[in-house]
Design a protein around this motif. Structure first.
Motif, mmCIF file in Angstrom:
data_model
loop_
_atom_site.group_PDB
_atom_site.id
_atom_site.type_symbol
_atom_site.label_atom_id
_atom_site.label_comp_id
_atom_site.label_asym_id
_atom_site.label_seq_id
_atom_site.Cartn_x
_atom_site.Cartn_y
_atom_site.Cartn_z
ATOM 1 N N MET A 126 31.766 84.034 192.170
ATOM 2 C CA MET A 126 33.142 83.553 192.124
ATOM 3 C C MET A 126 33.908 84.046 193.360
ATOM 4 O O MET A 126 33.889 85.234 193.672
ATOM 5 C CB MET A 126 33.836 84.064 190.851
ATOM 6 N N ILE A 127 34.557 83.143 194.066
ATOM 7 C CA ILE A 127 35.302 83.506 195.268
ATOM 8 C C ILE A 127 36.675 84.061 194.865
ATOM 9 O O ILE A 127 37.452 83.411 194.176
ATOM 10 C CB ILE A 127 35.485 82.297 196.207
ATOM 11 N N ARG A 128 36.965 85.274 195.339
ATOM 12 C CA ARG A 128 38.252 85.924 195.045
ATOM 13 C C ARG A 128 39.083 86.181 196.292
ATOM 14 O O ARG A 128 40.222 86.630 196.204
ATOM 15 C CB ARG A 128 37.990 87.233 194.295
ATOM 16 N N CYS A 129 38.489 85.912 197.458
ATOM 17 C CA CYS A 129 39.196 86.117 198.723
ATOM 18 C C CYS A 129 38.715 85.090 199.734
ATOM 19 O O CYS A 129 37.512 84.816 199.829
ATOM 20 C CB CYS A 129 38.939 87.530 199.250
ATOM 21 N N MET A 130 39.647 84.520 200.487
ATOM 22 C CA MET A 130 39.300 83.540 201.508
ATOM 23 C C MET A 130 40.015 83.906 202.807
ATOM 24 O O MET A 130 41.228 84.079 202.841
ATOM 25 C CB MET A 130 39.732 82.148 201.059
ATOM 26 N N ALA A 131 39.241 84.023 203.881
ATOM 27 C CA ALA A 131 39.799 84.269 205.214
ATOM 28 C C ALA A 131 39.641 82.997 206.034
ATOM 29 O O ALA A 131 38.560 82.406 206.068
ATOM 30 C CB ALA A 131 39.067 85.425 205.891
ATOM 31 N N VAL A 132 40.711 82.582 206.691
ATOM 32 C CA VAL A 132 40.663 81.328 207.449
ATOM 33 C C VAL A 132 41.235 81.542 208.850
ATOM 34 O O VAL A 132 42.273 82.176 209.020
ATOM 35 C CB VAL A 132 41.402 80.200 206.688
ATOM 36 N N ASP A 133 40.534 81.030 209.827
ATOM 37 C CA ASP A 133 40.996 81.038 211.211
ATOM 38 C C ASP A 133 42.155 80.047 211.363
ATOM 39 O O ASP A 133 42.280 79.097 210.585
ATOM 40 C CB ASP A 133 39.818 80.631 212.107
ATOM 41 N N LEU A 134 42.969 80.246 212.398
ATOM 42 C CA LEU A 134 44.090 79.333 212.644
ATOM 43 C C LEU A 134 43.721 78.194 213.593
ATOM 44 O O LEU A 134 43.536 77.058 213.168
ATOM 45 C CB LEU A 134 45.287 80.110 213.204
ATOM 46 N N ASP A 135 43.628 78.493 214.885
ATOM 47 C CA ASP A 135 43.470 77.441 215.889
ATOM 48 C C ASP A 135 42.147 76.692 215.736
ATOM 49 O O ASP A 135 41.078 77.309 215.645
ATOM 50 C CB ASP A 135 43.570 78.049 217.298
ATOM 51 N N ASP A 136 42.250 75.372 215.702
ATOM 52 C CA ASP A 136 41.092 74.484 215.586
ATOM 53 C C ASP A 136 40.380 74.595 214.241
ATOM 54 O O ASP A 136 39.283 74.066 214.069
ATOM 55 C CB ASP A 136 40.089 74.718 216.730
ATOM 56 N N THR A 137 41.004 75.287 213.289
ATOM 57 C CA THR A 137 40.451 75.388 211.932
ATOM 58 C C THR A 137 41.508 74.967 210.917
ATOM 59 O O THR A 137 41.440 73.888 210.337
ATOM 60 C CB THR A 137 39.955 76.818 211.633
ATOM 61 N N LEU B 94 43.988 84.834 203.250
ATOM 62 C CA LEU B 94 44.515 85.524 204.421
ATOM 63 C C LEU B 94 44.106 84.795 205.695
ATOM 64 O O LEU B 94 43.113 84.071 205.724
ATOM 65 C CB LEU B 94 44.052 86.972 204.452
ATOM 66 N N ILE B 95 44.893 85.005 206.742
ATOM 67 C CA ILE B 95 44.613 84.416 208.052
ATOM 68 C C ILE B 95 43.915 85.455 208.917
ATOM 69 O O ILE B 95 44.350 86.609 208.996
ATOM 70 C CB ILE B 95 45.902 83.928 208.724
ATOM 71 N N ARG C 287 30.983 91.227 199.117
ATOM 72 C CA ARG C 287 30.978 90.124 200.087
ATOM 73 C C ARG C 287 30.671 88.784 199.426
ATOM 74 O O ARG C 287 31.102 87.734 199.907
ATOM 75 C CB ARG C 287 29.982 90.407 201.206
ATOM 76 N N SER C 288 29.961 88.811 198.297
ATOM 77 C CA SER C 288 29.646 87.568 197.583
ATOM 78 C C SER C 288 30.904 86.916 197.016
ATOM 79 O O SER C 288 30.876 85.735 196.643
ATOM 80 C CB SER C 288 28.662 87.843 196.448
ATOM 81 N N GLU C 289 31.993 87.672 196.957
ATOM 82 C CA GLU C 289 33.251 87.152 196.425
ATOM 83 C C GLU C 289 34.202 86.682 197.529
ATOM 84 O O GLU C 289 35.349 86.355 197.259
ATOM 85 C CB GLU C 289 33.944 88.237 195.598
ATOM 86 N N VAL C 290 33.691 86.644 198.760
ATOM 87 C CA VAL C 290 34.529 86.326 199.913
ATOM 88 C C VAL C 290 34.034 85.058 200.609
ATOM 89 O O VAL C 290 32.825 84.862 200.786
ATOM 90 C CB VAL C 290 34.536 87.494 200.922
ATOM 91 N N MET C 291 34.965 84.210 201.017
ATOM 92 C CA MET C 291 34.665 83.020 201.809
ATOM 93 C C MET C 291 35.399 83.137 203.137
ATOM 94 O O MET C 291 36.524 83.635 203.195
ATOM 95 C CB MET C 291 35.122 81.759 201.071
ATOM 96 N N ALA C 292 34.769 82.678 204.211
ATOM 97 C CA ALA C 292 35.405 82.679 205.529
ATOM 98 C C ALA C 292 35.221 81.311 206.167
ATOM 99 O O ALA C 292 34.133 80.724 206.091
ATOM 100 C CB ALA C 292 34.808 83.759 206.419
ATOM 101 N N VAL C 293 36.290 80.821 206.820
ATOM 102 C CA VAL C 293 36.274 79.485 207.419
ATOM 103 C C VAL C 293 36.678 79.597 208.891
ATOM 104 O O VAL C 293 37.715 80.189 209.205
ATOM 105 C CB VAL C 293 37.252 78.529 206.710
ATOM 106 N N GLY C 294 35.876 79.004 209.783
ATOM 107 C CA GLY C 294 36.208 79.075 211.205
ATOM 108 C C GLY C 294 35.506 78.004 212.009
ATOM 109 O O GLY C 294 34.820 77.133 211.468
ATOM 110 N N ASP C 295 35.678 78.100 213.335
ATOM 111 C CA ASP C 295 35.130 77.061 214.208
ATOM 112 C C ASP C 295 34.418 77.572 215.447
ATOM 113 O O ASP C 295 33.615 76.855 216.039
ATOM 114 C CB ASP C 295 36.261 76.133 214.685
ATOM 115 N N ALA C 296 34.715 78.795 215.897
ATOM 116 C CA ALA C 296 34.288 79.228 217.231
ATOM 117 C C ALA C 296 33.411 80.483 217.167
ATOM 118 O O ALA C 296 33.288 81.120 216.112
ATOM 119 C CB ALA C 296 35.524 79.488 218.099
ATOM 120 N N PRO C 297 32.812 80.864 218.308
ATOM 121 C CA PRO C 297 31.964 82.064 218.322
ATOM 122 C C PRO C 297 32.655 83.329 217.832
ATOM 123 O O PRO C 297 32.009 84.189 217.228
ATOM 124 C CB PRO C 297 31.569 82.179 219.800
#
Length: 267
Positions: free
Chosen positions: A1-12, A39-40, A206-216
């Protein structure tokens, strides 16, 4: 179950016009209502993140400067920081001047540069901050900068990245956030390590965390998180190492990630 999500800003999360879509905003609010910490995690300075934080009404810590700083969004309290040592920063100034490549430094969350070049002006406009051209950047580096940023033509950035890796070795890190941006960070600094630090504070696996991004510069958090998501316009190498690839940043890719990874809904 995802309880935390980190997301990049630019181009994401941000569209090509640097705005947030209604679809992404609605999905983020839905996730927060379900108890997910959103969170960002950005390479941006805090003041360049703040308008979007306020638009989304986020009250969790921000990961800024590619993980060199974690700061509470509302109180401004610093939870973690790891800046570039001033002596290394001063050496970098000479190398970038010699190469003719624009260099940014950040002191007390203000943007400084030798002079306002075309590249410096473009960067400041994109970030929505006021630049401070000071003539001699070395004079302002008695205090540490969370990061430095080289900005220039992709070919020039490629060349100086290789040169700096050879010259500095493990003393500094050099990672791209755009083809024209070279992020310069202290050792051990990354979005992934900063995200792991926050997850630990919150008692999350870490299994409860999702991260979204685009770049290296997003790879560290995409690989660390239990669910690593590449936005549709991500660099090919990022897509290859992600668990999930969604629509691009102009077509509600973050909303798709939330629907699929958090709520288990089809794309």
């Amino acid at each position: 179950m995802i309880r935390c999500m980190a997301v990049d800003l630019d181009d994401t999360l941000l569209r090509s016009d640097l705005t947030l879509s209604d679809g992404d905003k609605g999905a983020i609010r839905r996730a927060i209502a379900a108890g997910v910490k959103v969170l960002i995690a950005s390479g941006r300075m805090i003041r360049a993140m703040r308008p979007y934080v306020e638009e989304l009404e986020l009250d969790v810590p921000l990961i800024a400067y590619n993980g060199a700083l974690i700061q509470e969004a509302v109180s401004g309290r610093v939870l973690y920081q790891r800046p570039v040592p001033p002596e290394e920063a001063r050496r970098l100034i000479d190398l970038f001047r010699e190469a003719g490549i624009h260099l940014n430094a950040y002191i007390r969350d203000e943007l400084y540069m030798d002079r306002l070049t075309v590249w410096g002006e473009r960067y400041a406009v994109n970030a929505g901050v006021e630049p401070h051209p000071v003539g001699d950047l070395k004079q302002f580096l008695e205090e540490p900068s969370p990061k430095l940023l080289g900005v220039g033509e992709p070919e020039a950035i490629d060349r100086i990245q290789e040169r700096l890796r050879l010259e500095f070795g493990a003393r500094l890190q050099f990672v791209k956030s755009k083809p024209t941006y070279l992020e310069i960070l202290a050792p051990g600094v990354s979005k992934g390590l900063a995200l792991a630090e926050l997850a630990g504070l919150w008692g999350l696996d870490r299994s409860e965390v999702m991260a979204v991004g685009d770049a290296p510069n997003d790879l560290s958090m995409i690989e660390w998180a239990g669910v690593g998501v590449a936005i549709g316009n991500a660099w090919p190498g990022v897509k290859e190492r992600a668990d999930l690839v969604v629509a691009d940043h102009d077509h509600d890719g973050v909303a798709e990630a939330i629907r699929r990874a958090i709520f288990g809904e089809p794309s």
